[in-house]
Design a protein around this motif. Sequence first.
Motif, PDB file in Angstrom:
ATOM      1  N   VAL A  35      49.230  53.043  -0.190  1.00 37.14           N
ATOM      2  CA  VAL A  35      48.898  52.451   1.113  1.00 37.14           C
ATOM      3  C   VAL A  35      49.323  50.994   1.167  1.00 37.14           C
ATOM      4  CG1 VAL A  35      46.992  51.807   2.636  1.00 37.14           C
ATOM      5  CG2 VAL A  35      47.048  54.081   1.588  1.00 37.14           C
ATOM      6  N   GLU A  36      49.070  50.254   0.088  1.00 33.10           N
ATOM      7  CA  GLU A  36      49.395  48.832   0.093  1.00 33.10           C
ATOM      8  C   GLU A  36      50.901  48.601   0.121  1.00 33.10           C
ATOM      9  OE1 GLU A  36      47.523  46.016   0.221  1.00 33.10           O
ATOM     10  OE2 GLU A  36      45.907  47.405   0.749  1.00 33.10           O
ATOM     11  N   ILE A  37      51.647  49.379  -0.682  1.00 28.87           N
ATOM     12  CA  ILE A  37      53.099  49.167  -0.730  1.00 28.87           C
ATOM     13  C   ILE A  37      53.745  49.544   0.592  1.00 28.87           C
ATOM     14  CG2 ILE A  37      55.237  49.951  -1.825  1.00 28.87           C
ATOM     15  CD1 ILE A  37      53.677  50.180  -4.431  1.00 28.87           C
ATOM     16  N   THR A  38      53.429  50.744   1.106  1.00 30.13           N
ATOM     17  CA  THR A  38      54.025  51.156   2.387  1.00 30.13           C
ATOM     18  C   THR A  38      53.529  50.274   3.528  1.00 30.13           C
ATOM     19  OG1 THR A  38      52.239  52.789   2.664  1.00 30.13           O
ATOM     20  CG2 THR A  38      54.282  53.536   1.634  1.00 30.13           C
ATOM     21  N   GLY A  39      52.283  49.880   3.499  1.00 29.52           N
ATOM     22  CA  GLY A  39      51.761  49.002   4.540  1.00 29.52           C
ATOM     23  C   GLY A  39      52.431  47.640   4.524  1.00 29.52           C
ATOM     24  N   PHE A  40      52.751  47.148   3.308  1.00 30.99           N
ATOM     25  CA  PHE A  40      53.415  45.846   3.220  1.00 30.99           C
ATOM     26  C   PHE A  40      54.781  45.888   3.896  1.00 30.99           C
ATOM     27  CE2 PHE A  40      56.499  43.201   0.941  1.00 30.99           C
ATOM     28  CZ  PHE A  40      55.963  41.939   1.179  1.00 30.99           C
ATOM     29  N   GLU A  41      55.567  46.950   3.651  1.00 34.05           N
ATOM     30  CA  GLU A  41      56.881  47.060   4.279  1.00 34.05           C
ATOM     31  C   GLU A  41      56.765  47.183   5.792  1.00 34.05           C
ATOM     32  OE1 GLU A  41      59.870  46.752   2.975  1.00 34.05           O
ATOM     33  OE2 GLU A  41      58.979  46.291   1.023  1.00 34.05           O
ATOM     34  N   LEU A 137      63.831  46.267  24.864  1.00 36.23           N
ATOM     35  CA  LEU A 137      63.385  47.084  23.742  1.00 36.23           C
ATOM     36  C   LEU A 137      64.133  46.635  22.498  1.00 36.23           C
ATOM     37  CD1 LEU A 137      61.652  49.553  22.868  1.00 36.23           C
ATOM     38  CD2 LEU A 137      63.701  50.962  23.255  1.00 36.23           C
ATOM     39  N   GLN A 138      63.385  46.269  21.437  1.00 34.71           N
ATOM     40  CA  GLN A 138      63.973  45.830  20.169  1.00 34.71           C
ATOM     41  C   GLN A 138      63.442  46.746  19.052  1.00 34.71           C
ATOM     42  OE1 GLN A 138      62.219  42.050  21.202  1.00 34.71           O
ATOM     43  NE2 GLN A 138      64.121  41.013  20.575  1.00 34.71           N
ATOM     44  N   CYS A 139      64.366  47.302  18.278  1.00 31.52           N
ATOM     45  CA  CYS A 139      63.985  48.314  17.279  1.00 31.52           C
ATOM     46  C   CYS A 139      64.574  47.995  15.916  1.00 31.52           C
ATOM     47  CB  CYS A 139      64.468  49.706  17.717  1.00 31.52           C
ATOM     48  SG  CYS A 139      63.721  50.285  19.259  1.00 31.52           S
ATOM     49  N   GLN A 140      63.943  48.577  14.890  1.00 32.52           N
ATOM     50  CA  GLN A 140      64.418  48.502  13.503  1.00 32.52           C
ATOM     51  C   GLN A 140      64.368  49.917  12.940  1.00 32.52           C
ATOM     52  OE1 GLN A 140      65.212  45.908  10.898  1.00 32.52           O
ATOM     53  NE2 GLN A 140      65.805  47.846   9.979  1.00 32.52           N
ATOM     54  N   GLU A 141      65.526  50.401  12.503  1.00 33.58           N
ATOM     55  CA  GLU A 141      65.543  51.734  11.899  1.00 33.58           C
ATOM     56  C   GLU A 141      64.752  51.698  10.575  1.00 33.58           C
ATOM     57  OE1 GLU A 141      68.509  54.819   9.671  1.00 33.58           O
ATOM     58  OE2 GLU A 141      69.407  53.217  10.869  1.00 33.58           O
ATOM     59  N   THR A 142      63.900  52.706  10.347  1.00 32.81           N
ATOM     60  CA  THR A 142      63.045  52.746   9.145  1.00 32.81           C
ATOM     61  C   THR A 142      63.344  53.960   8.261  1.00 32.81           C
ATOM     62  OG1 THR A 142      61.329  53.940  10.378  1.00 32.81           O
ATOM     63  CG2 THR A 142      61.171  51.518  10.308  1.00 32.81           C
ATOM     64  N   HIS A 143      64.567  54.460   8.369  1.00 35.24           N
ATOM     65  CA  HIS A 143      64.912  55.621   7.550  1.00 35.24           C
ATOM     66  C   HIS A 143      64.789  55.296   6.052  1.00 35.24           C
ATOM     67  CE1 HIS A 143      66.943  59.229   6.155  1.00 35.24           C
ATOM     68  NE2 HIS A 143      67.778  58.458   5.461  1.00 35.24           N
ATOM     69  N   GLU A 144      65.337  54.130   5.636  1.00 39.79           N
ATOM     70  CA  GLU A 144      65.266  53.756   4.223  1.00 39.79           C
ATOM     71  C   GLU A 144      63.811  53.531   3.787  1.00 39.79           C
ATOM     72  OE1 GLU A 144      67.717  50.439   3.492  1.00 39.79           O
ATOM     73  OE2 GLU A 144      69.609  51.516   3.872  1.00 39.79           O
ATOM     74  N   LEU A 145      63.019  52.940   4.696  1.00 36.73           N
ATOM     75  CA  LEU A 145      61.610  52.741   4.365  1.00 36.73           C
ATOM     76  C   LEU A 145      60.895  54.076   4.197  1.00 36.73           C
ATOM     77  CD1 LEU A 145      59.140  50.952   3.989  1.00 36.73           C
ATOM     78  CD2 LEU A 145      58.852  50.931   6.477  1.00 36.73           C
ATOM     79  N   ASP A 146      61.157  55.031   5.100  1.00 36.61           N
ATOM     80  CA  ASP A 146      60.531  56.349   4.959  1.00 36.61           C
ATOM     81  C   ASP A 146      61.004  57.050   3.688  1.00 36.61           C
ATOM     82  OD1 ASP A 146      59.277  55.820   7.268  1.00 36.61           O
ATOM     83  OD2 ASP A 146      60.292  57.336   8.490  1.00 36.61           O
ATOM     84  N   HIS A 147      62.294  56.875   3.364  1.00 34.69           N
ATOM     85  CA  HIS A 147      62.807  57.465   2.133  1.00 34.69           C
ATOM     86  C   HIS A 147      62.120  56.831   0.916  1.00 34.69           C
ATOM     87  CE1 HIS A 147      65.586  59.383  -0.614  1.00 34.69           C
ATOM     88  NE2 HIS A 147      65.880  58.193  -1.151  1.00 34.69           N
ATOM     89  N   PHE A 148      61.935  55.515   0.975  1.00 33.82           N
ATOM     90  CA  PHE A 148      61.224  54.835  -0.121  1.00 33.82           C
ATOM     91  C   PHE A 148      59.790  55.361  -0.233  1.00 33.82           C
ATOM     92  CE2 PHE A 148      58.272  51.433  -1.327  1.00 33.82           C
ATOM     93  CZ  PHE A 148      58.722  51.165  -2.610  1.00 33.82           C
ATOM     94  N   ASP A 149      59.121  55.567   0.905  1.00 32.54           N
ATOM     95  CA  ASP A 149      57.751  56.095   0.874  1.00 32.54           C
ATOM     96  C   ASP A 149      57.714  57.486   0.255  1.00 32.54           C
ATOM     97  OD1 ASP A 149      57.008  53.788   2.081  1.00 32.54           O
ATOM     98  OD2 ASP A 149      56.772  54.640   4.098  1.00 32.54           O
ATOM     99  N   GLU A 150      58.720  58.313   0.613  1.00 33.31           N
ATOM    100  CA  GLU A 150      58.760  59.658   0.041  1.00 33.31           C
ATOM    101  C   GLU A 150      58.996  59.620  -1.469  1.00 33.31           C
ATOM    102  OE1 GLU A 150      61.735  61.735   2.165  1.00 33.31           O
ATOM    103  OE2 GLU A 150      60.602  61.845   4.060  1.00 33.31           O
ATOM    104  N   GLU A 151      59.918  58.739  -1.899  1.00 33.26           N
ATOM    105  CA  GLU A 151      60.185  58.631  -3.331  1.00 33.26           C
ATOM    106  C   GLU A 151      58.966  58.100  -4.082  1.00 33.26           C
ATOM    107  OE1 GLU A 151      62.765  59.575  -5.162  1.00 33.26           O
ATOM    108  OE2 GLU A 151      63.572  60.522  -3.354  1.00 33.26           O
ATOM    109  N   LEU A 152      58.284  57.124  -3.480  1.00 31.89           N
ATOM    110  CA  LEU A 152      57.089  56.581  -4.111  1.00 31.89           C
ATOM    111  C   LEU A 152      56.018  57.659  -4.232  1.00 31.89           C
ATOM    112  CD1 LEU A 152      55.439  54.192  -5.198  1.00 31.89           C
ATOM    113  CD2 LEU A 152      54.777  53.676  -2.838  1.00 31.89           C
TER     114      LEU A 152
END
Length: 453
Positions: A35-41, A137-152
């Motif tokens: 929770v802390e690591i994914t929440g930090f990102e 509308l301003q966006c940031q793709e989070t595919h890498e973040l989601d991939h990191f969450d899955e790997e973690l």
Amino acid sequence: MRLPDFYRTTSFRLATLFLAMFGVVAAVLFSYLYVEITGFETERIDDWLMRERASIARVAPDDLAARFENQNRYDPRHQRPFGLFDADGRHVAGGYPGNRPAIPFFDKPFSVRLEGLPGDPPGRCIAARLQDGRVALQCQETHELDHFDEELLHVLITAAALTLVLGLIGAWLVGAGSVRRLDAVTASIREIVGGNLSQRLPLHAKGDDIDRLVRVVNGMLDEIERLMHEVKGVCDAIAHDLRTPLTRLMAGLERAERRAKSDADYRRAIEDAIQEAGGILRAFNALLRISEVESGMRRDTFVKVDLASVVADVVEFYDPPAEEKGIALEQRHAAPGPYEMQGDPSLLFEALANLVENAIKFAPEHGHVSVALFRDANGFGVTIKDDGPGIAPGERQAVLRRFYRGEASRHTPGSGLGLSLVHAVAGMHGMSIRFNDVPAGCEVVLYRQAQPL
């Protein structure tokens, strides 16, 4: 051992219990880390979106479309797609593909699927409604973040599975070791139950709880073996030592039946029979007395006793028979008193009386018997010394057994139970009995070690 039986072993159950406790702690820790690591990102992306949202307010409305187009030129991979939409939701500028998506709320980050981009990747966006009705509308793709969450998450689950497997293997090894030790103990117990009283439970020199229990049980088995040998010895001694008086009793009665011709002859035969029966009865009474003392039943009646007073009473009681035999009976105090202890005065008197009586019995005419109280750094005691034939070093432990008669006493009256009673009384009072080496005669010591405060 079958698996259900193995699970019922204490070691395995304790190991699995600790494994479960560790697993709960690890699960809480892993969840906290995830929770802390994914929440930090996520917080880092949201913080960037809030800064971008604030920067819009500093851009003139007419220059906003140009800024979005300029940002799109520097983001060819659409990692940060921006979009400017008119009041009807049609795309005006920026790299966001298609028209305006559904916006759950304004001025706060939210998650959305970036439809129109390859693979419809996930993203975090923030939307702002402008004064002229347009929407930025301003966006940031989070595919890498989601991939990191899955790997973690995969790493944490893998670590948990490895911990569980290794923990179960460890529990099995611990349980198997305990089972082997218990099987060895069980095999030894079966031998003991089968009649091999010399068998002892195996020790592994680990000093753990099982070894401590095994030492206690082995000590109990030593005592049981000693008692069994003692009981056997007593039975053999009774059969051997009582056979002679019973034989004399029966022979006297048979002789009186065949030869007696007068009332005086019958009276003498009856008196001899009574005397023999009395000796047998005294032997049995002495055995019962020793058993009573060894059982410890009279410990509840212990009171504070001055050993010096008991010694004085014994010396006073045996002074006349000693004087009659011409023996000098002397009482000495090698150290000042008091000599107080918890005990039974009558039993202590009986034990000391047996020792003094033996000393007078075996001392030669006009000999010398001394009774001395002494004290040292570790305790106090009483010494009874005579100048008789003494006891051979090889017989000093044997004379404490029931019915044992040494070479020096084999032809003197007695049952061989006096020193056994002394030994039992001494043990009941926490005292030891020993024989000192002296140039002539016998020196017996009853010693009580000082009790810790």
